[in-house]
Scaffold this motif. Structure first.
Motif, PDB file in Angstrom:
ATOM      1  N   LYS A   2       0.841  -1.194   0.000  1.00 32.81           N
ATOM      2  CA  LYS A   2       0.000   0.000   0.000  1.00 32.81           C
ATOM      3  C   LYS A   2       0.878   1.247   0.000  1.00 32.81           C
ATOM      4  N   PHE A   3       0.488   2.229  -0.815  1.00 32.25           N
ATOM      5  CA  PHE A   3       1.278   3.441  -0.927  1.00 32.25           C
ATOM      6  C   PHE A   3       0.569   4.674  -0.365  1.00 32.25           C
ATOM      7  N   ARG A   4      -0.605   4.485   0.220  1.00 32.81           N
ATOM      8  CA  ARG A   4      -1.262   5.592   0.910  1.00 32.81           C
ATOM      9  C   ARG A   4      -2.206   5.052   1.975  1.00 32.81           C
ATOM     10  N   THR A   5      -2.511   5.896   2.930  1.00 31.88           N
ATOM     11  CA  THR A   5      -3.375   5.526   4.040  1.00 31.88           C
ATOM     12  C   THR A   5      -4.810   5.882   3.707  1.00 31.88           C
ATOM     13  N   ILE A   6      -5.714   4.928   3.824  1.00 27.15           N
ATOM     14  CA  ILE A   6      -7.132   5.171   3.625  1.00 27.15           C
ATOM     15  C   ILE A   6      -7.791   5.324   4.997  1.00 27.15           C
ATOM     16  N   VAL A   7      -8.472   6.430   5.181  1.00 28.22           N
ATOM     17  CA  VAL A   7      -9.151   6.690   6.448  1.00 28.22           C
ATOM     18  C   VAL A   7     -10.447   5.891   6.484  1.00 28.22           C
ATOM     19  N   GLU A   8     -10.563   5.022   7.458  1.00 27.59           N
ATOM     20  CA  GLU A   8     -11.789   4.241   7.620  1.00 27.59           C
ATOM     21  C   GLU A   8     -12.858   5.115   8.271  1.00 27.59           C
ATOM     22  N   ILE A   9     -14.048   5.132   7.687  1.00 26.94           N
ATOM     23  CA  ILE A   9     -15.149   5.947   8.202  1.00 26.94           C
ATOM     24  C   ILE A   9     -16.264   5.021   8.673  1.00 26.94           C
ATOM     25  N   VAL A  10     -16.637   5.166   9.936  1.00 22.72           N
ATOM     26  CA  VAL A  10     -17.753   4.390  10.479  1.00 22.72           C
ATOM     27  C   VAL A  10     -19.035   5.164  10.220  1.00 22.72           C
ATOM     28  N   PHE A 171     -17.599  13.284  10.830  1.00 24.40           N
ATOM     29  CA  PHE A 171     -17.058  12.980   9.510  1.00 24.40           C
ATOM     30  C   PHE A 171     -15.611  13.468   9.457  1.00 24.40           C
ATOM     31  N   PRO A 172     -14.648  12.578   9.184  1.00 29.80           N
ATOM     32  CA  PRO A 172     -13.228  12.898   9.357  1.00 29.80           C
ATOM     33  C   PRO A 172     -12.589  13.633   8.177  1.00 29.80           C
ATOM     34  N   ALA A 173     -13.122  14.788   7.811  1.00 26.73           N
ATOM     35  CA  ALA A 173     -12.520  15.570   6.729  1.00 26.73           C
ATOM     36  C   ALA A 173     -11.079  15.948   7.066  1.00 26.73           C
ATOM     37  N   TYR A 174     -10.845  16.282   8.324  1.00 30.14           N
ATOM     38  CA  TYR A 174      -9.502  16.675   8.771  1.00 30.14           C
ATOM     39  C   TYR A 174      -8.498  15.542   8.516  1.00 30.14           C
ATOM     40  N   GLU A 175      -8.864  14.336   8.909  1.00 30.25           N
ATOM     41  CA  GLU A 175      -7.963  13.195   8.759  1.00 30.25           C
ATOM     42  C   GLU A 175      -7.782  12.799   7.286  1.00 30.25           C
ATOM     43  N   ILE A 176      -8.843  12.954   6.495  1.00 35.65           N
ATOM     44  CA  ILE A 176      -8.743  12.604   5.080  1.00 35.65           C
ATOM     45  C   ILE A 176      -7.693  13.475   4.389  1.00 35.65           C
ATOM     46  N   VAL A 177      -7.723  14.773   4.679  1.00 37.84           N
ATOM     47  CA  VAL A 177      -6.752  15.672   4.045  1.00 37.84           C
ATOM     48  C   VAL A 177      -5.342  15.396   4.557  1.00 37.84           C
ATOM     49  N   LEU A 178      -5.200  15.220   5.875  1.00 38.83           N
ATOM     50  CA  LEU A 178      -3.862  15.066   6.428  1.00 38.83           C
ATOM     51  C   LEU A 178      -3.257  13.692   6.164  1.00 38.83           C
ATOM     52  N   ASP A 183      -0.200  15.516   0.409  1.00 37.86           N
ATOM     53  CA  ASP A 183       0.643  16.009  -0.679  1.00 37.86           C
ATOM     54  C   ASP A 183       0.213  17.434  -0.993  1.00 37.86           C
ATOM     55  N   TYR A 184       1.173  18.319  -1.226  1.00 36.40           N
ATOM     56  CA  TYR A 184       0.838  19.721  -1.479  1.00 36.40           C
ATOM     57  C   TYR A 184       0.119  19.936  -2.801  1.00 36.40           C
ATOM     58  N   ARG A 185       0.060  18.927  -3.662  1.00 39.85           N
ATOM     59  CA  ARG A 185      -0.707  19.106  -4.896  1.00 39.85           C
ATOM     60  C   ARG A 185      -2.206  19.208  -4.619  1.00 39.85           C
ATOM     61  N   PHE A 186      -2.611  18.850  -3.401  1.00 44.92           N
ATOM     62  CA  PHE A 186      -4.017  18.951  -3.030  1.00 44.92           C
ATOM     63  C   PHE A 186      -4.338  20.249  -2.291  1.00 44.92           C
ATOM     64  N   TYR A 187      -3.437  21.211  -2.361  1.00 47.34           N
ATOM     65  CA  TYR A 187      -3.645  22.498  -1.692  1.00 47.34           C
ATOM     66  C   TYR A 187      -3.648  23.631  -2.711  1.00 47.34           C
ATOM     67  N   ASP A 188      -4.332  24.733  -2.324  1.00 39.61           N
ATOM     68  CA  ASP A 188      -4.293  25.945  -3.126  1.00 39.61           C
ATOM     69  C   ASP A 188      -2.900  26.572  -3.055  1.00 39.61           C
ATOM     70  N   ALA A 189      -2.733  27.669  -3.779  1.00 40.19           N
ATOM     71  CA  ALA A 189      -1.421  28.300  -3.868  1.00 40.19           C
ATOM     72  C   ALA A 189      -0.893  28.771  -2.509  1.00 40.19           C
ATOM     73  N   ASP A 190      -1.797  29.037  -1.547  1.00 33.92           N
ATOM     74  CA  ASP A 190      -1.336  29.469  -0.225  1.00 33.92           C
ATOM     75  C   ASP A 190      -0.780  28.318   0.608  1.00 33.92           C
ATOM     76  N   MET A 191      -0.905  27.087   0.099  1.00 34.89           N
ATOM     77  CA  MET A 191      -0.419  25.878   0.768  1.00 34.89           C
ATOM     78  C   MET A 191      -1.115  25.636   2.118  1.00 34.89           C
ATOM     79  N   LEU A 192      -2.285  26.228   2.295  1.00 37.81           N
ATOM     80  CA  LEU A 192      -3.045  26.066   3.541  1.00 37.81           C
ATOM     81  C   LEU A 192      -4.456  25.549   3.278  1.00 37.81           C
ATOM     82  N   HIS A 193      -5.119  26.070   2.239  1.00 38.53           N
ATOM     83  CA  HIS A 193      -6.485  25.654   1.928  1.00 38.53           C
ATOM     84  C   HIS A 193      -6.481  24.439   1.000  1.00 38.53           C
TER      85      HIS A 193
END
Length: 262
Positions: A2-10, A171-178, A183-193
């Motif tokens: 496996k090359f990435r972590t999948i967040v399990e959602i109950v 709903f674990p939106a925080y964990e899904i992103v982190l 990867d920074y390709r999933f962020y806007d130009a400010d590297m925060l959003h």
């Protein structure tokens, strides 16, 4: 391998149906998810009081509201609050910073504040169910360590709320992103959003977890109509295009009535 972590959602025992009225409130992330629902013609009201970042401001807005949604989606951004004359304000309205006192809510304060307002909403509408999320946006102005401490308090508070309120879920939106989108390709130009690609992925995870089969059928039937109406014509003033739009809107209304009237 496996090359990435999948967040399990109950998933919760309940699901969102197409006839449910939905209220999205909170940070800019609530706006992004609410907009994803709105363009798909779900019955959603998105941040009617503007963007709110902390639990106290969100609770104040909900308390002043006459809305009685079936679903409330709350996205918490930070525990930092600003007070004037001992009361939390939603925003500083461009007034001098010297007029306000900044402090952080404790985990217990977050729990009690949100539990109280959600219970009051539930008393107005016994069908109410709550989806609690923590925004993946990092507040660089507090320092990244400070931002993480604030997120930790919110996560602990949300965990307690879902234990206390059986009609709520996290709903674990925080964990899904982190974790999943690390990867920074999933962020806007400010590297925060999180960027639109990240939001689209989170929406997919949200839909598969929290939308009922009937609601997913609604979205499937609505999707080609939505794409048709989003199409940019060469000649928007032509009679042919006007007939096309009229027919698409007729189909759209027919799908809405099919899934929201029983």
């Amino acid at each position: 391998m496996k090359f990435r972590t999948i967040v399990e959602i109950v998933p919760p025992e309940w699901r969102i149906d197409p006839a449910d009225s939905i209220l999205c409130v909170g940070s800019c992330f609530a706006q992004r998810i609410g907009d994803a629902m709105a363009v798909r013609r779900m019955r959603v009201d998105v941040n009617p009081w503007g963007t709110l970042y902390n639990p106290a401001s969100i609770a104040i807005a909900l308390d002043d509201s006459e809305l009685s949604p079936d679903i409330v989606i709350v996205t918490l951004g930070t525990t930092h609050v600003y007070e004037r004359d001992g009361r939390v304000v939603a925003n500083c309205q461009k007034l001098p910073a010297s007029l306000f006192t900044e402090r952080e809510l404790t985990t217990d304060e977050v729990v009690e504040t949100l539990a109280s307002v959600l219970e009051r909403l539930r008393s107005r509408n016994p069908r109410l169910r709550a989806v609690l999320t923590v925004s993946p946006y990092r507040y660089a102005k507090y320092g990244f360590h400070g931002s993480q401490l604030s997120k930790a308090r919110l996560l602990m508070a949300v965990d307690e709320l879902t234990r206390r309120l059986p009609y709520s879920t996290y709903f674990p939106a925080y964990e899904i992103v982190l974790d999943e989108l690390r990867d920074y390709r999933f962020y806007d130009a400010d590297m925060l959003h999180p960027n639109q690609q990240a939001v689209d992925y989170i929406w997919e995870r949200f839909a598969e977890t929290l939308l009922s089969p009937r609601c997913q059928d609604f979205l499937r039937e609505m999707e080609p109509i939505r794409k048709a109406l989003a199409h940019k014509p060469f000649d928007p003033d032509s009679d042919e295009y006007k007939r096309f739009v009229e027919e698409a809107k007729r189909k759209e209304q027919a799908v809405i009535e099919k899934f929201t009237h029983f």
